[in-house]
Design a protein around this motif. Structure first.
Motif, mmCIF file in Angstrom:
data_model
loop_
_atom_site.group_PDB
_atom_site.id
_atom_site.type_symbol
_atom_site.label_atom_id
_atom_site.label_comp_id
_atom_site.label_asym_id
_atom_site.label_seq_id
_atom_site.Cartn_x
_atom_site.Cartn_y
_atom_site.Cartn_z
ATOM 1 N N PHE A 39 0.812 -1.225 0.000
ATOM 2 C CA PHE A 39 0.000 0.000 0.000
ATOM 3 C C PHE A 39 0.846 1.276 0.000
ATOM 4 O O PHE A 39 0.590 2.201 -0.748
ATOM 5 N N GLU A 40 1.872 1.306 0.848
ATOM 6 C CA GLU A 40 2.709 2.512 0.962
ATOM 7 C C GLU A 40 3.330 2.895 -0.377
ATOM 8 O O GLU A 40 3.420 4.069 -0.723
ATOM 9 N N GLU A 41 3.747 1.896 -1.148
ATOM 10 C CA GLU A 41 4.416 2.157 -2.428
ATOM 11 C C GLU A 41 3.459 2.724 -3.480
ATOM 12 O O GLU A 41 3.888 3.391 -4.417
ATOM 13 N N LEU A 42 2.183 2.427 -3.335
ATOM 14 C CA LEU A 42 1.223 2.802 -4.373
ATOM 15 C C LEU A 42 0.868 4.283 -4.343
ATOM 16 O O LEU A 42 0.389 4.836 -5.322
ATOM 17 N N GLU A 43 1.107 4.926 -3.200
ATOM 18 C CA GLU A 43 0.780 6.338 -3.035
ATOM 19 C C GLU A 43 -0.655 6.634 -3.444
ATOM 20 O O GLU A 43 -0.933 7.518 -4.265
ATOM 21 N N MET A 44 -1.579 5.891 -2.858
ATOM 22 C CA MET A 44 -3.001 6.082 -3.107
ATOM 23 C C MET A 44 -3.678 6.507 -1.809
ATOM 24 O O MET A 44 -3.107 6.399 -0.740
ATOM 25 N N GLU A 45 -4.918 6.971 -1.947
ATOM 26 C CA GLU A 45 -5.727 7.251 -0.764
ATOM 27 C C GLU A 45 -5.952 5.945 0.002
ATOM 28 O O GLU A 45 -5.910 4.865 -0.583
ATOM 29 N N GLU A 46 -6.237 6.056 1.290
ATOM 30 C CA GLU A 46 -6.476 4.840 2.087
ATOM 31 C C GLU A 46 -7.782 4.156 1.722
ATOM 32 O O GLU A 46 -7.917 2.953 1.854
ATOM 33 N N LYS A 47 -8.759 4.949 1.287
ATOM 34 C CA LYS A 47 -10.062 4.375 0.951
ATOM 35 C C LYS A 47 -10.464 4.802 -0.452
ATOM 36 O O LYS A 47 -10.056 5.850 -0.936
ATOM 37 N N THR A 48 -11.273 3.963 -1.078
ATOM 38 C CA THR A 48 -11.791 4.309 -2.396
ATOM 39 C C THR A 48 -13.177 3.707 -2.563
ATOM 40 O O THR A 48 -13.578 2.830 -1.812
ATOM 41 N N VAL A 49 -13.917 4.215 -3.540
ATOM 42 C CA VAL A 49 -15.267 3.740 -3.825
ATOM 43 C C VAL A 49 -15.230 2.946 -5.123
ATOM 44 O O VAL A 49 -14.681 3.408 -6.118
ATOM 45 N N ILE A 50 -15.792 1.745 -5.097
ATOM 46 C CA ILE A 50 -15.795 0.879 -6.282
ATOM 47 C C ILE A 50 -17.233 0.469 -6.598
ATOM 48 O O ILE A 50 -17.939 -0.033 -5.728
ATOM 49 N N ASN A 51 -17.628 0.662 -7.844
ATOM 50 C CA ASN A 51 -18.960 0.231 -8.281
ATOM 51 C C ASN A 51 -19.057 -1.290 -8.191
ATOM 52 O O ASN A 51 -18.084 -1.996 -8.445
ATOM 53 N N HIS A 52 -20.257 -1.778 -7.866
ATOM 54 C CA HIS A 52 -20.454 -3.231 -7.734
ATOM 55 C C HIS A 52 -20.076 -3.991 -9.000
ATOM 56 O O HIS A 52 -19.711 -5.158 -8.942
ATOM 57 N N LYS A 53 -20.175 -3.354 -10.155
ATOM 58 C CA LYS A 53 -19.864 -4.039 -11.416
ATOM 59 C C LYS A 53 -18.365 -4.186 -11.637
ATOM 60 O O LYS A 53 -17.941 -4.891 -12.535
ATOM 61 N N ARG A 54 -17.555 -3.497 -10.834
ATOM 62 C CA ARG A 54 -16.129 -3.395 -11.139
ATOM 63 C C ARG A 54 -15.195 -4.142 -10.193
ATOM 64 O O ARG A 54 -14.008 -3.874 -10.163
ATOM 65 N N TYR A 55 -15.732 -5.050 -9.406
ATOM 66 C CA TYR A 55 -14.849 -5.827 -8.532
ATOM 67 C C TYR A 55 -15.278 -7.281 -8.504
ATOM 68 O O TYR A 55 -16.371 -7.613 -8.949
ATOM 69 N N LYS A 56 -14.395 -8.123 -7.980
ATOM 70 C CA LYS A 56 -14.794 -9.496 -7.701
ATOM 71 C C LYS A 56 -14.394 -9.815 -6.269
ATOM 72 O O LYS A 56 -13.372 -9.318 -5.769
ATOM 73 N N ILE A 57 -15.203 -10.629 -5.620
ATOM 74 C CA ILE A 57 -14.941 -10.999 -4.233
ATOM 75 C C ILE A 57 -13.907 -12.123 -4.245
ATOM 76 O O ILE A 57 -14.107 -13.139 -4.898
ATOM 77 N N ILE A 58 -12.787 -11.931 -3.550
ATOM 78 C CA ILE A 58 -11.795 -13.000 -3.509
ATOM 79 C C ILE A 58 -11.787 -13.729 -2.162
ATOM 80 O O ILE A 58 -11.311 -14.836 -2.077
ATOM 81 N N HIS A 59 -12.349 -13.092 -1.128
ATOM 82 C CA HIS A 59 -12.556 -13.822 0.118
ATOM 83 C C HIS A 59 -13.793 -13.270 0.795
ATOM 84 O O HIS A 59 -13.866 -12.086 1.092
ATOM 85 N N SER A 60 -14.775 -14.137 0.999
ATOM 86 C CA SER A 60 -16.030 -13.722 1.603
ATOM 87 C C SER A 60 -16.034 -14.066 3.090
ATOM 88 O O SER A 60 -15.495 -15.097 3.491
ATOM 89 N N THR A 61 -16.653 -13.220 3.881
ATOM 90 C CA THR A 61 -16.784 -13.499 5.308
ATOM 91 C C THR A 61 -17.713 -14.688 5.544
ATOM 92 O O THR A 61 -17.718 -15.265 6.613
ATOM 93 N N LYS A 62 -18.476 -15.060 4.522
ATOM 94 C CA LYS A 62 -19.418 -16.184 4.652
ATOM 95 C C LYS A 62 -18.726 -17.543 4.536
ATOM 96 O O LYS A 62 -19.294 -18.557 4.874
ATOM 97 N N GLU A 63 -17.516 -17.572 3.990
ATOM 98 C CA GLU A 63 -16.857 -18.857 3.714
ATOM 99 C C GLU A 63 -16.420 -19.557 4.996
ATOM 100 O O GLU A 63 -16.050 -18.901 5.955
#
Length: 63
Positions: A39-63
């Protein structure tokens, strides 16, 4: 129908970026990016907003 992430899920977006879902909105999620080891190397904001169409879940709390 698309799967919507829940708070605590880990999602991946934009070619390999990952974060933990902090809040779920109607059309998007707010993601904490400090989860990523490089994260430190990326120089990005700590938080961001992502549309539901633009991500995939790689680990669910339900698993």
């Amino acid at each position: 129908m698309m799967t919507i992430a829940e708070v605590g899920d880990i999602i991946e977006f934009k070619e390999g970026l990952q974060g933990i879902v902090e809040k779920v909105n109607e059309n998007s999620v707010i993601v904490d990016l400090t989860y990523m080891e490089n994260f430190e190397e990326l120089e990005m904001e700590e938080k961001t907003v992502i549309n539901h169409k633009r991500y995939k879940i790689i680990h669910s709390t339900k698993e």
